[in-house]
Motif scaffolding. Sequence first.
Motif, mmCIF file in Angstrom:
data_model
loop_
_atom_site.group_PDB
_atom_site.id
_atom_site.type_symbol
_atom_site.label_atom_id
_atom_site.label_comp_id
_atom_site.label_asym_id
_atom_site.label_seq_id
_atom_site.Cartn_x
_atom_site.Cartn_y
_atom_site.Cartn_z
ATOM 1 N N ASP A 11 7.362 109.741 101.790
ATOM 2 C CA ASP A 11 7.015 110.118 102.933
ATOM 3 C C ASP A 11 5.350 109.559 102.932
ATOM 4 O O ASP A 11 4.967 109.215 104.275
ATOM 5 C CB ASP A 11 6.630 111.279 103.407
ATOM 6 C CG ASP A 11 8.141 111.831 103.528
ATOM 7 O OD1 ASP A 11 9.022 110.927 104.408
ATOM 8 O OD2 ASP A 11 8.526 113.139 103.473
ATOM 9 N N ALA A 15 3.799 107.370 105.890
ATOM 10 C CA ALA A 15 2.750 107.618 106.946
ATOM 11 C C ALA A 15 1.344 106.563 106.546
ATOM 12 O O ALA A 15 0.620 106.565 107.513
ATOM 13 C CB ALA A 15 2.404 108.825 106.622
ATOM 14 N N LEU A 68 6.325 110.607 112.508
ATOM 15 C CA LEU A 68 6.614 110.247 110.983
ATOM 16 C C LEU A 68 8.256 110.562 110.980
ATOM 17 O O LEU A 68 8.793 109.612 110.094
ATOM 18 C CB LEU A 68 5.877 111.143 110.159
ATOM 19 C CG LEU A 68 6.216 111.166 108.843
ATOM 20 C CD1 LEU A 68 5.824 109.923 108.089
ATOM 21 C CD2 LEU A 68 5.252 112.156 107.888
ATOM 22 N N GLN A 71 10.068 107.633 112.556
ATOM 23 C CA GLN A 71 10.237 106.382 111.541
ATOM 24 C C GLN A 71 11.243 106.503 110.378
ATOM 25 O O GLN A 71 11.776 105.684 110.179
ATOM 26 C CB GLN A 71 8.862 106.178 111.113
ATOM 27 C CG GLN A 71 7.663 105.819 111.951
ATOM 28 C CD GLN A 71 6.321 105.788 111.239
ATOM 29 O OE1 GLN A 71 6.067 106.447 110.249
ATOM 30 N NE2 GLN A 71 5.637 104.860 111.887
ATOM 31 N N LYS A 92 7.494 116.011 104.863
ATOM 32 C CA LYS A 92 6.869 115.261 106.010
ATOM 33 C C LYS A 92 5.748 116.033 106.437
ATOM 34 O O LYS A 92 4.487 115.727 106.842
ATOM 35 C CB LYS A 92 7.860 114.983 107.074
ATOM 36 C CG LYS A 92 8.866 113.745 106.683
ATOM 37 C CD LYS A 92 9.931 113.654 107.604
ATOM 38 C CE LYS A 92 10.607 112.367 107.179
ATOM 39 N NZ LYS A 92 11.010 112.496 105.740
ATOM 40 N N SER A 96 1.641 114.935 106.453
ATOM 41 C CA SER A 96 0.913 115.000 107.772
ATOM 42 C C SER A 96 -0.310 115.738 107.637
ATOM 43 O O SER A 96 -1.197 115.530 108.214
ATOM 44 C CB SER A 96 1.902 115.357 109.009
ATOM 45 O OG SER A 96 1.252 115.231 109.955
#
Length: 255
Positions: A11, A15, A68, A71, A92, A96
């Motif tokens: 992740d 990102a 995110l 994606q 995630k 983030s």
Amino acid sequence: MMRMKGLLWKDWKLAKKTFLQNIAVICVAWSLGIGLALYYEEPMVATGIGMFLLITHLLYMGVGLPILIHQETKTMHWLHSPSSAFALLSSKFLVSFLTLLLSLSFIFILVSLSNALLETPVWMDGEKWWELAFLFAGITLVSVYLGFWGLFIWVLNVSVRTKSILGKIIQVIIGLSIFPIFHIHQWSAETMLFTHISEIGKLPMPTFESQFENDNFTFGMTMGELSIGYLGFYATICAVLFVISALWMEKKMEM
């Protein structure tokens, strides 16, 4: 544990591009603020732009987290993951949250640098730095809260996604639900129950005030209040939103 580390690393790579683009925009905006401050001989312009960049981070996770996850759905790796929706979403969310902290920290460094270079009177007094810490925490908490709502609304939106007209209409309705949710928050803040909750464990919290007067920009902070009961109330909402989102995702892995 190893599986979770793998999810976090994946992740982060997913990102990283968006995060670096965000940092680039911040650098451009900060440089513009320095240039305008020097051109107009008004140091507070740079501080004002820096504070604007900080305030925009209130929406960082509310917007960035759905992006995110979106994606991820494009790669179709989601379908083949042995991890639960709770683990996938937690990974995630943590990434983030990490990028939020890094971005906020970067802006604070730039604002401090511009204050030192331009000798801006704001926060030059050492006693004001603790207020900045409260500001950092406040922006982070609001952004995290909006992140849970962004996640929940995204899951709802995708779960009804179809090519039919009815599906598209439902998606529009879900998108428009942001407005009644906002008004519900306003209404709940005026209820007697919320008033009692907000009285539990009060803490000081700085807020910003800015205005233009006689062609001069003024900017400062005032102290408000935040309570532990208030935080607990919204933390419960966040937990409920996350659990519902994860359970819904378990049934909608094909998305």
